[in-house]
Design a protein around this motif. Structure first.
Motif, PDB file in Angstrom:
ATOM      1  N   ALA A   1     -35.511   3.172 -23.772  1.00 42.66           N
ATOM      2  CA  ALA A   1     -36.447   2.210 -23.170  1.00 42.66           C
ATOM      3  C   ALA A   1     -36.725   2.574 -21.716  1.00 42.66           C
ATOM      4  O   ALA A   1     -37.871   2.544 -21.272  1.00 42.66           O
ATOM      5  CB  ALA A   1     -35.895   0.794 -23.271  1.00 42.66           C
ATOM      6  N   GLY A   2     -35.696   2.939 -20.964  1.00 47.14           N
ATOM      7  CA  GLY A   2     -35.889   3.325 -19.569  1.00 47.14           C
ATOM      8  C   GLY A   2     -36.739   4.563 -19.441  1.00 47.14           C
ATOM      9  O   GLY A   2     -37.614   4.642 -18.572  1.00 47.14           O
ATOM     10  N   LYS A   3     -36.507   5.522 -20.318  1.00 45.91           N
ATOM     11  CA  LYS A   3     -37.307   6.752 -20.293  1.00 45.91           C
ATOM     12  C   LYS A   3     -38.769   6.437 -20.606  1.00 45.91           C
ATOM     13  O   LYS A   3     -39.678   6.965 -19.958  1.00 45.91           O
ATOM     14  CB  LYS A   3     -36.752   7.762 -21.291  1.00 45.91           C
ATOM     15  N   GLN A   4     -39.005   5.568 -21.561  1.00 45.39           N
ATOM     16  CA  GLN A   4     -40.386   5.193 -21.898  1.00 45.39           C
ATOM     17  C   GLN A   4     -41.068   4.483 -20.730  1.00 45.39           C
ATOM     18  O   GLN A   4     -42.254   4.698 -20.486  1.00 45.39           O
ATOM     19  CB  GLN A   4     -40.413   4.303 -23.151  1.00 45.39           C
ATOM     20  N   GLU A   5     -40.321   3.645 -20.000  1.00 45.61           N
ATOM     21  CA  GLU A   5     -40.898   2.964 -18.840  1.00 45.61           C
ATOM     22  C   GLU A   5     -41.310   3.984 -17.777  1.00 45.61           C
ATOM     23  O   GLU A   5     -42.373   3.861 -17.170  1.00 45.61           O
ATOM     24  CB  GLU A   5     -39.893   1.971 -18.258  1.00 45.61           C
ATOM     25  N   ILE A   6     -40.480   4.983 -17.552  1.00 39.27           N
ATOM     26  CA  ILE A   6     -40.802   6.031 -16.575  1.00 39.27           C
ATOM     27  C   ILE A   6     -42.012   6.835 -17.051  1.00 39.27           C
ATOM     28  O   ILE A   6     -42.908   7.150 -16.260  1.00 39.27           O
ATOM     29  CB  ILE A   6     -39.572   6.925 -16.314  1.00 39.27           C
ATOM     30  N   GLU A   7     -42.062   7.137 -18.338  1.00 42.64           N
ATOM     31  CA  GLU A   7     -43.217   7.854 -18.889  1.00 42.64           C
ATOM     32  C   GLU A   7     -44.497   7.043 -18.708  1.00 42.64           C
ATOM     33  O   GLU A   7     -45.563   7.598 -18.455  1.00 42.64           O
ATOM     34  CB  GLU A   7     -42.977   8.197 -20.361  1.00 42.64           C
ATOM     35  N   ARG A   8     -44.406   5.719 -18.799  1.00 47.57           N
ATOM     36  CA  ARG A   8     -45.585   4.862 -18.566  1.00 47.57           C
ATOM     37  C   ARG A   8     -46.032   4.951 -17.108  1.00 47.57           C
ATOM     38  O   ARG A   8     -47.228   4.941 -16.818  1.00 47.57           O
ATOM     39  CB  ARG A   8     -45.298   3.412 -18.962  1.00 47.57           C
ATOM     40  N   VAL A   9     -45.081   5.035 -16.171  1.00 42.04           N
ATOM     41  CA  VAL A   9     -45.439   5.192 -14.756  1.00 42.04           C
ATOM     42  C   VAL A   9     -46.186   6.512 -14.571  1.00 42.04           C
ATOM     43  O   VAL A   9     -47.217   6.560 -13.876  1.00 42.04           O
ATOM     44  CB  VAL A   9     -44.194   5.129 -13.845  1.00 42.04           C
ATOM     45  N   ILE A  10     -45.700   7.568 -15.201  1.00 37.88           N
ATOM     46  CA  ILE A  10     -46.354   8.879 -15.091  1.00 37.88           C
ATOM     47  C   ILE A  10     -47.786   8.798 -15.615  1.00 37.88           C
ATOM     48  O   ILE A  10     -48.726   9.273 -14.973  1.00 37.88           O
ATOM     49  CB  ILE A  10     -45.548   9.958 -15.850  1.00 37.88           C
ATOM     50  N   GLU A  11     -47.962   8.174 -16.773  1.00 36.32           N
ATOM     51  CA  GLU A  11     -49.298   8.060 -17.364  1.00 36.32           C
ATOM     52  C   GLU A  11     -50.202   7.160 -16.516  1.00 36.32           C
ATOM     53  O   GLU A  11     -51.389   7.455 -16.335  1.00 36.32           O
ATOM     54  CB  GLU A  11     -49.210   7.535 -18.797  1.00 36.32           C
ATOM     55  N   THR A  12     -49.656   6.093 -15.962  1.00 34.59           N
ATOM     56  CA  THR A  12     -50.440   5.202 -15.101  1.00 34.59           C
ATOM     57  C   THR A  12     -50.891   5.943 -13.847  1.00 34.59           C
ATOM     58  O   THR A  12     -52.036   5.796 -13.402  1.00 34.59           O
ATOM     59  CB  THR A  12     -49.627   3.942 -14.740  1.00 34.59           C
ATOM     60  N   PHE A  13     -50.007   6.753 -13.266  1.00 33.08           N
ATOM     61  CA  PHE A  13     -50.329   7.585 -12.101  1.00 33.08           C
ATOM     62  C   PHE A  13     -51.508   8.502 -12.442  1.00 33.08           C
ATOM     63  O   PHE A  13     -52.502   8.561 -11.717  1.00 33.08           O
ATOM     64  CB  PHE A  13     -49.084   8.406 -11.753  1.00 33.08           C
ATOM     65  N   ARG A  14     -51.403   9.203 -13.583  1.00 35.75           N
ATOM     66  CA  ARG A  14     -52.446  10.145 -14.016  1.00 35.75           C
ATOM     67  C   ARG A  14     -53.777   9.426 -14.226  1.00 35.75           C
ATOM     68  O   ARG A  14     -54.817   9.846 -13.731  1.00 35.75           O
ATOM     69  CB  ARG A  14     -51.991  10.834 -15.311  1.00 35.75           C
ATOM     70  N   LYS A  15     -53.726   8.312 -14.926  1.00 33.91           N
ATOM     71  CA  LYS A  15     -54.951   7.588 -15.258  1.00 33.91           C
ATOM     72  C   LYS A  15     -55.584   6.950 -14.016  1.00 33.91           C
ATOM     73  O   LYS A  15     -56.808   6.917 -13.895  1.00 33.91           O
ATOM     74  CB  LYS A  15     -54.638   6.525 -16.313  1.00 33.91           C
TER      75      LYS A  15
ATOM     76  N   ASP B   1     -55.855   0.229  -6.431  1.00 33.32           N
ATOM     77  CA  ASP B   1     -54.879  -0.861  -6.538  1.00 33.32           C
ATOM     78  C   ASP B   1     -53.758  -0.516  -7.514  1.00 33.32           C
ATOM     79  O   ASP B   1     -52.575  -0.688  -7.195  1.00 33.32           O
ATOM     80  CB  ASP B   1     -55.551  -2.161  -6.954  1.00 33.32           C
ATOM     81  N   THR B   2     -54.121  -0.047  -8.696  1.00 35.38           N
ATOM     82  CA  THR B   2     -53.109   0.326  -9.690  1.00 35.38           C
ATOM     83  C   THR B   2     -52.242   1.456  -9.169  1.00 35.38           C
ATOM     84  O   THR B   2     -51.017   1.430  -9.319  1.00 35.38           O
ATOM     85  CB  THR B   2     -53.787   0.733 -11.013  1.00 35.38           C
ATOM     86  N   PHE B   3     -52.851   2.441  -8.542  1.00 34.24           N
ATOM     87  CA  PHE B   3     -52.116   3.588  -8.013  1.00 34.24           C
ATOM     88  C   PHE B   3     -51.065   3.136  -6.992  1.00 34.24           C
ATOM     89  O   PHE B   3     -49.893   3.498  -7.083  1.00 34.24           O
ATOM     90  CB  PHE B   3     -53.087   4.588  -7.384  1.00 34.24           C
ATOM     91  N   LEU B   4     -51.465   2.326  -6.037  1.00 32.04           N
ATOM     92  CA  LEU B   4     -50.558   1.928  -4.959  1.00 32.04           C
ATOM     93  C   LEU B   4     -49.408   1.042  -5.445  1.00 32.04           C
ATOM     94  O   LEU B   4     -48.326   1.046  -4.860  1.00 32.04           O
ATOM     95  CB  LEU B   4     -51.332   1.247  -3.834  1.00 32.04           C
TER      96      LEU B   4
ATOM     97  N   GLU C   1     -54.863  14.979 -12.258  1.00 30.18           N
ATOM     98  CA  GLU C   1     -53.624  15.736 -12.154  1.00 30.18           C
ATOM     99  C   GLU C   1     -53.027  15.785 -13.556  1.00 30.18           C
ATOM    100  O   GLU C   1     -52.860  14.740 -14.194  1.00 30.18           O
ATOM    101  CB  GLU C   1     -52.646  15.080 -11.180  1.00 30.18           C
ATOM    102  N   THR C   2     -52.761  16.995 -14.046  1.00 33.47           N
ATOM    103  CA  THR C   2     -52.155  17.143 -15.367  1.00 33.47           C
ATOM    104  C   THR C   2     -50.668  17.444 -15.200  1.00 33.47           C
ATOM    105  O   THR C   2     -50.248  18.020 -14.195  1.00 33.47           O
ATOM    106  CB  THR C   2     -52.834  18.262 -16.178  1.00 33.47           C
ATOM    107  N   PHE C   3     -49.881  17.051 -16.178  1.00 32.17           N
ATOM    108  CA  PHE C   3     -48.432  17.204 -16.145  1.00 32.17           C
ATOM    109  C   PHE C   3     -47.965  17.952 -17.380  1.00 32.17           C
ATOM    110  O   PHE C   3     -48.461  17.702 -18.474  1.00 32.17           O
ATOM    111  CB  PHE C   3     -47.750  15.832 -16.136  1.00 32.17           C
ATOM    112  N   SER C   4     -46.995  18.848 -17.205  1.00 28.53           N
ATOM    113  CA  SER C   4     -46.371  19.520 -18.345  1.00 28.53           C
ATOM    114  C   SER C   4     -44.896  19.772 -18.020  1.00 28.53           C
ATOM    115  O   SER C   4     -44.489  19.696 -16.856  1.00 28.53           O
ATOM    116  CB  SER C   4     -47.093  20.837 -18.666  1.00 28.53           C
ATOM    117  N   ASN C   5     -44.141  20.061 -19.042  1.00 32.07           N
ATOM    118  CA  ASN C   5     -42.696  20.317 -18.892  1.00 32.07           C
ATOM    119  C   ASN C   5     -42.005  19.203 -18.110  1.00 32.07           C
ATOM    120  O   ASN C   5     -41.185  19.466 -17.228  1.00 32.07           O
ATOM    121  CB  ASN C   5     -42.442  21.675 -18.218  1.00 32.07           C
TER     122      ASN C   5
END
Length: 178
Positions: free
Chosen positions: A28-42, A50-53, A111-115
């Motif tokens: 669950a914690g890993k998924q929450e962090i992955e959501r932050v990464i996706e929110t940052f990208r989007k 506003d969402t970014f900050l 910004e794209t993310f890999s690895n």
């Protein structure tokens, strides 16, 4: 009968010799962090300041980049006036300045993310990944990026961002004249 000091030493030795569990990293914690990464990208793509900050612990976090030596040499070699100072190897800014620049640009940025690698004990996390920064269809720079994160009452927040950047040696294609 074993003396108390000897018993304590034996207990400590057995405890240290036993295999230690790895840092807890629940799904669950890993998924929450992955959501932050996706929110940052989007938020970058959508130019959603506003969402970014809201992803950051505070506005004045560490936000620091380092440009590769090869990129510095190319940038310096293409300066019109050789008397201008050399470009800086390292620089710092802020999440607000970054997203302000994104919002002002008319061209799509991403910004794209890999690895992506996430290491967490459930309270703090290190996120490490390869990235590419796209300016329209042009891959402007790329490198490694690292986030330090903390879990707050309102969820995971980014507490520091550091990255390396290799600047694209091939200039972007010029738009055809109308």
């Amino acid at each position: 009968m074993m003396k108390p000091f000897a018993a304590a030493c034996l207990s400590l030795a057995l405890l240290l010799a036993a295999p230690q569990p790895a840092l807890a990293q629940d799904a669950a914690g890993k998924q929450e962090i992955e959501r932050v990464i996706e929110t940052f990208r989007k938020a970058i793509i959508d130019k959603d300041q506003d969402t970014f900050l809201k992803l950051f612990l505070k506005e004045d976090i560490t936000w620091a980049g380092v440009t590769t030596d090869a990129s510095i040499e190319r940038l310096y070699a293409t300066r019109p006036d050789p008397k201008l100072p050399r470009p800086k190897k390292s620089f710092s800014s802020s999440p607000r300045k970054f997203i302000d620049m994104i919002v002002k640009e008319k061209v799509r940025m991403e910004e794209t993310f890999s690895n992506v690698r996430i290491d967490s004990d459930g309270e703090v996390a290190q996120v490490w990944f390869d990235y590419s920064f796209m300016f329209g269809d042009y891959r402007e720079n790329w490198g490694k990026e690292s986030w330090q994160m903390v879990r707050t009452e309102s969820g995971w927040k980014i507490a520091a961002v550091v990255w390396s950047q290799e600047m694209n040696p091939v200039p972007p294609a010029k738009a055809p004249a109308p």
